[in-house]
Design an enzyme around this catalytic site. Sequence first.
Site, PDB file in Angstrom:
ATOM      1  CG  ASP A 209     -10.152  -2.229 -14.602  1.00 54.48           C
ATOM      2  OD1 ASP A 209      -9.308  -1.333 -14.421  1.00 54.48           O
ATOM      3  OD2 ASP A 209      -9.901  -3.272 -15.217  1.00 54.48           O
ATOM      4  CG  LEU A 290      -0.336  -4.479 -17.362  1.00 55.80           C
ATOM      5  CD1 LEU A 290       0.395  -5.337 -18.398  1.00 55.80           C
ATOM      6  CD2 LEU A 290       0.652  -3.637 -16.585  1.00 55.80           C
ATOM      7  NE  ARG A 291      -9.409  -3.778 -19.401  1.00 61.09           N
ATOM      8  CZ  ARG A 291      -9.889  -4.796 -18.688  1.00 61.09           C
ATOM      9  NH1 ARG A 291      -9.927  -4.706 -17.364  1.00 61.09           N
ATOM     10  NH2 ARG A 291     -10.334  -5.878 -19.265  1.00 61.09           N
ATOM     11  N   GLY A 292      -4.727   0.763 -16.928  1.00 58.89           N
ATOM     12  CA  GLY A 292      -4.406   2.139 -16.576  1.00 58.89           C
ATOM     13  C   GLY A 292      -3.215   2.669 -17.348  1.00 58.89           C
TER      14      GLY A 292
END
Length: 356
Positions: A209, A290-292
């Site tokens: 991720d 919230l990385r995406g």
Amino acid sequence: MIANPVKPKTTRRPVFPFTAVIGQEEMKLALLLNVIDPKIGGVMVMGDRGTGKSTTVRALADLLPEIEVVADDPFSSHPTDGDLQSEEVRQRLANGETLPIATKQVIMVDLPLGATEDRVCGTIDIEKALSEGVKAFELGLLAKANRGILYIDEVNLLDDHLVDVLLDSAASGWNTVEREGISIRHPARFVLVGSGNPEEGELRPQLLDRFGMYAEIKTARDPEQRLQIVENRTTFDNNPHAFLAAKAEEQAKKQSQIVKAQQILNEVNIDRDLRLKISTVCADLNIDGLRGDIVTTRAAKAYAASDGRKDVEVDDIKAVISLCIRHRLRKDPLESIDSGFKVIKTFNQVFGIEEE
């Protein structure tokens, strides 16, 4: 990692040119976007053995123009950008010192599979520090990779703790080494590229991720394409300088495209409505964290910049969203990572695009 314009490279060992790499479009796109905006967070490349993963990464490093550095600084500090300077360079500037400036090729550092944490992070010579009263620091691979590319082949076989250290440095841009009460901190801004073969094991989801993008590469099945790849490689091996000369114009154009994209990146705008739809896609796919959202927004801006535009369009987002979020999808432990079908299907629904 904004660089200087093209300079001829006549003294170094010939490297297979990036523009002659056939196929592997996902990998090439992910690498280019990370070079334009290193804050995307690196790229994980998974694919078959012998598909040219390391060749492509080396070709990209060779394509990049030279960068300005402080000539006598071991960390390749930027002469004017404080975010890319070591603490020693900042102190010298604060003291009013005029720094010697040089240019150097963007470096690619290979991380060997058996590397120790000391080899990666660097070590402090305690005996010298105590006897001479100076912070004697032996550079690690993170220091050497500053403002360059750090490449880890077979990253899925690397110790998880070491992967954590690398990802922490890549995310923060700094590496801190502490021993016996002595602490040394230096900039470690690099494009992190990991590669591996899924047959030898997947990376843990928590670590996967944290890579900004995920690219898959497969062995070419079309006989014509396979032949073209073999012929290109054979021609290069037989006479590398002639092959490079034939590709010089294409290389210069691609290099110029990267430089221009880096220069306008901060001026690229993405409408709130598009950002909201990116977050809607991530929410509908149950993406944790919230990385995406963040990476997709950054990658879309870098994609627009690579095309010389300052406004992000829907097609820019579509071109990058699978690379940014498919490895973040929740999945059954026995399943492989989604090829992108689920992501694009949800993207089309959210953005109101009819499926082809």
